[in-house]
Motif scaffolding. Sequence first.
Motif, PDB file in Angstrom:
ATOM      1  N   THR B  57     -30.600  13.572  74.328  1.00 20.97           N
ATOM      2  CA  THR B  57     -29.444  14.058  75.081  1.00 20.97           C
ATOM      3  C   THR B  57     -29.811  14.266  76.549  1.00 20.97           C
ATOM      4  N   ARG B  91     -24.454  17.129  66.989  1.00 23.39           N
ATOM      5  CA  ARG B  91     -23.670  18.085  66.223  1.00 23.39           C
ATOM      6  C   ARG B  91     -22.257  18.161  66.794  1.00 23.39           C
ATOM      7  N   GLY B  92     -21.312  18.548  65.963  1.00 21.40           N
ATOM      8  CA  GLY B  92     -19.963  18.824  66.439  1.00 21.40           C
ATOM      9  C   GLY B  92     -19.517  20.163  65.895  1.00 21.40           C
ATOM     10  N   GLU B  93     -18.295  20.227  65.434  1.00 19.83           N
ATOM     11  CA  GLU B  93     -17.827  21.432  64.761  1.00 19.83           C
ATOM     12  C   GLU B  93     -18.482  21.506  63.390  1.00 19.83           C
ATOM     13  N   GLU B  94     -18.639  22.715  62.891  1.00 19.56           N
ATOM     14  CA  GLU B  94     -19.175  22.875  61.545  1.00 19.56           C
ATOM     15  C   GLU B  94     -18.726  24.212  60.997  1.00 19.56           C
ATOM     16  N   ALA B 116     -20.019  12.867  58.718  1.00 18.57           N
ATOM     17  CA  ALA B 116     -18.899  13.739  59.068  1.00 18.57           C
ATOM     18  C   ALA B 116     -17.930  13.830  57.900  1.00 18.57           C
ATOM     19  N   SER B 119     -11.421  14.621  59.663  1.00 20.58           N
ATOM     20  CA  SER B 119     -11.267  15.523  60.810  1.00 20.58           C
ATOM     21  C   SER B 119     -10.636  16.859  60.418  1.00 20.58           C
ATOM     22  N   THR B 242     -18.179  17.597  62.070  1.00 19.44           N
ATOM     23  CA  THR B 242     -17.788  16.458  62.924  1.00 19.44           C
ATOM     24  C   THR B 242     -18.998  15.864  63.650  1.00 19.44           C
ATOM     25  N   ALA B 243     -20.165  16.036  63.054  1.00 17.17           N
ATOM     26  CA  ALA B 243     -21.376  15.441  63.636  1.00 17.17           C
ATOM     27  C   ALA B 243     -21.233  13.923  63.676  1.00 17.17           C
ATOM     28  N   ARG B 244     -21.976  13.287  64.606  1.00 19.05           N
ATOM     29  CA  ARG B 244     -21.875  11.822  64.654  1.00 19.05           C
ATOM     30  C   ARG B 244     -23.115  11.202  65.292  1.00 19.05           C
ATOM     31  N   THR B 246     -24.481   8.593  67.973  1.00 21.68           N
ATOM     32  CA  THR B 246     -23.924   8.107  69.247  1.00 21.68           C
ATOM     33  C   THR B 246     -24.613   6.834  69.731  1.00 21.68           C
TER      34      THR B 246
END
Lengths: 457, 457
Positions: B57, B91-94, B116, B119, B242-244, B246
Amino acid sequence: MTKSPLLAAIAALALPLSAHAQTMDPAALRDAALSDDYAWDITEGLTTEIGPRLAGTEAEARARAWAVTKLTALGFKNVRIEPYQMPVWVRGEETAEVVSPFPQKLAVTALGNSGATPSKGLVGEIVYFPSLEALQAAPDGSLRGKIAFVSHAMHATQDGSSYGYYGAVRRTGPAIAAKKGAAAMLIRSVGTDYHRNPHAGGTNFPDGTAAIPAAALSLPDAEQLERILKRGKPVRLKLLITARQTGMKQSGNVIGEVPGSDPAAGIVVVGGHLDSWDLGTGAIDDASGVAITAAAAKRIMNAGTPRRTIRVVWFGAEEVGVFGGRAYGEAHKGDNHVLAAESDFGADRIWKFAVNLPDSAKAVGDRLATALFPLGISRGSEKAGDGADVGPLFKQGVAAVDLSQSGLRYFDLHHTPDDTLDKIDPAQLRQNVAAWTAMLAIVANAPEVIGRVTPAR
Amino acid sequence: MTKSPLLAAIAALALPLSAHAQTMDPAALRDAALSDDYAWDITEGLTTEIGPRLAGTEAEARARAWAVTKLTALGFKNVRIEPYQMPVWVRGEETAEVVSPFPQKLAVTALGNSGATPSKGLVGEIVYFPSLEALQAAPDGSLRGKIAFVSHAMHATQDGSSYGYYGAVRRTGPAIAAKKGAAAMLIRSVGTDYHRNPHAGGTNFPDGTAAIPAAALSLPDAEQLERILKRGKPVRLKLLITARQTGMKQSGNVIGEVPGSDPAAGIVVVGGHLDSWDLGTGAIDDASGVAITAAAAKRIMNAGTPRRTIRVVWFGAEEVGVFGGRAYGEAHKGDNHVLAAESDFGADRIWKFAVNLPDSAKAVGDRLATALFPLGISRGSEKAGDGADVGPLFKQGVAAVDLSQSGLRYFDLHHTPDDTLDKIDPAQLRQNVAAWTAMLAIVANAPEVIGRVTPAR
């Protein structure tokens, strides 16, 4: 146990009690309570089957239904819910991140009654204050558009007294910052642990002061922000809080009784609060308090009929403004309450007790001292009168007993996500039940008249 | 210090060293390092000015720039970034919540490489397994549409060895559950603390196995879920992740050197990893490791020119698959590495060391024992070879020294939001620097030839 002969000797010296009350020997009931399972059962059940139960929400309503079922199953009489209305605040999203100079997220939680930021958050420069007094000294208007940050460090005390002084920054700081024009306020959590779990808790905005977003950082995050500030560059932070007031809703107190044999002797009120903050499952705050007091009353019930009615009250909506305690005090102003006591400081061992009793019942305090010292509980010289929910009764002159738990780790957990069942030590929980059982055996059966007192505060 | 006369006596018995190396007395350098500030300065700086630095990142890129500035300022030579490409997961929302029978939120965090959910999340019934073996024994297809939950309890060990066995549920469990048709997988965190901060960490899905959502519950949450399951009713849980992935991004290793006087004597490689998981600021994992190794090298630099070049490598992208270590091992296959050592187990005191040295350099191990025992470090009988990033060098037969930190509280913090600067004990950090400084003084100046060895594993 080596203490039994001593206790027998002490019992022989005690005031002659009625034959009725002698079926409830405080020492024997106390010692039996050291094997208590009722309190664990209630604590485990409430925290597992309900979990978090924020005042005025559907979760608190489920907790009341659970409580009615539980108290009824335990054999309490006159089990009922006494409802009242209250304003309800709910948490939403809450995030904080340093935008510059060192971009990174910080762990934050909104304080009860916090206002909301715009839906995309607000960005402001941090203005640091080492104390509430320093914030108060800031010139009016000097914080316009800024985020005030007060970071002073509370330390653990056995009697929990540090919460009074250090807690003021949470209770009153946001309103002070709002009056000086601040866009938002951050505080170092009023707590003593170094985990990334900020401490929630209520704040208040007086009428005429619009609620600004107000939130607590965990201790590691507050110290991180201090380190960043010490680099001397302007620090800009983005705060998102979508908390909101949802209007008036129903809450309620749950009540159950162990009826006494002598209605004229009055009512002994004991209890804790059923609601909790929403981040944890409210194990130490205050499932254990409702559990300890009900378990002690249940043990008296099992032993026979006490002279006085023991009324167990599981108060609603304590955390957000003592709505249950005030509703109870108002609704039951005419009741013949002779003594009240509350358990709302976790479940670590009780180390001290104090009383506020009329001179006519001075001997009750002495008998408590005799019954409690084998549990490692010594007598304090201060006047009793702790407890938010029974506070209105104390103001009415009702006599008081305080059974004080150790607060040395209470503020590691208080109002955080970490307030969960695993933090309850079953052995210390039982010591609490033993102390409360002995106290109830003495107080509910005391032959003395227990009249009004001058309140401690 | 009472140990000085003893050390002087031991020094008199030691191998005769070159006059040059005698300017670097290991005991004197070790004792001076007990007042070290370099390691704290690096640890504090990296965790404060960068904070979390997930591999691949922009935050990890800022960490590399910070590292170049810091190593250059400290006087290291040939400071450079060696870039490589790697696949990056973010990471995203969890969120997780029990839908029935007892609605409540649970604290959860996605595992690295987790897939994921839709949504709006997925809802599934929990199927509980007490161990990874029990999951493996579940019939194929039996988990279709279900959420597998493996909850077994790791305990702390001083040598950290329990991570190998108990960690398998995280590393391989989700792929096993996916093959059996599970919609998602939850694990009890691979950790030893009771805070509501789940432990992140990587999992792997072999080619051909689609990544399912995979997440860890904190210990209080895992035990809460177990208690809910024990009530015997079906438990439905809603999971949102909502991990992904990239795609391929640039990461890199940061390298600095203390050039040696004898290029033919080879290179000693020391280091730790610069990246961290994204939840905490990576203080124990692994700011302290890069700090300890660089501080020790800096102290040698201050003392003079060592015989061998000391190369400090701050590896990138260790957490998510040892991309930095593999890139270094590949790029520097032709270098004359004579010894490698890594610090990646926090900053609590070093209690043991071990070596893997060729017979020709056996005396080096004995001199290490002499230099380290005053720090409370005893010699282990196992062959050294710990360290993910220097693992490729060990596979090439490079000699090894392990300086083993106590792991007794490491897995309270590992991969959690709680991995922050306040967890570093400055006194224990200095003990680490002292041990590493003594080790480098001995190894980098050893007159012996240090050739290849049979790897420990």
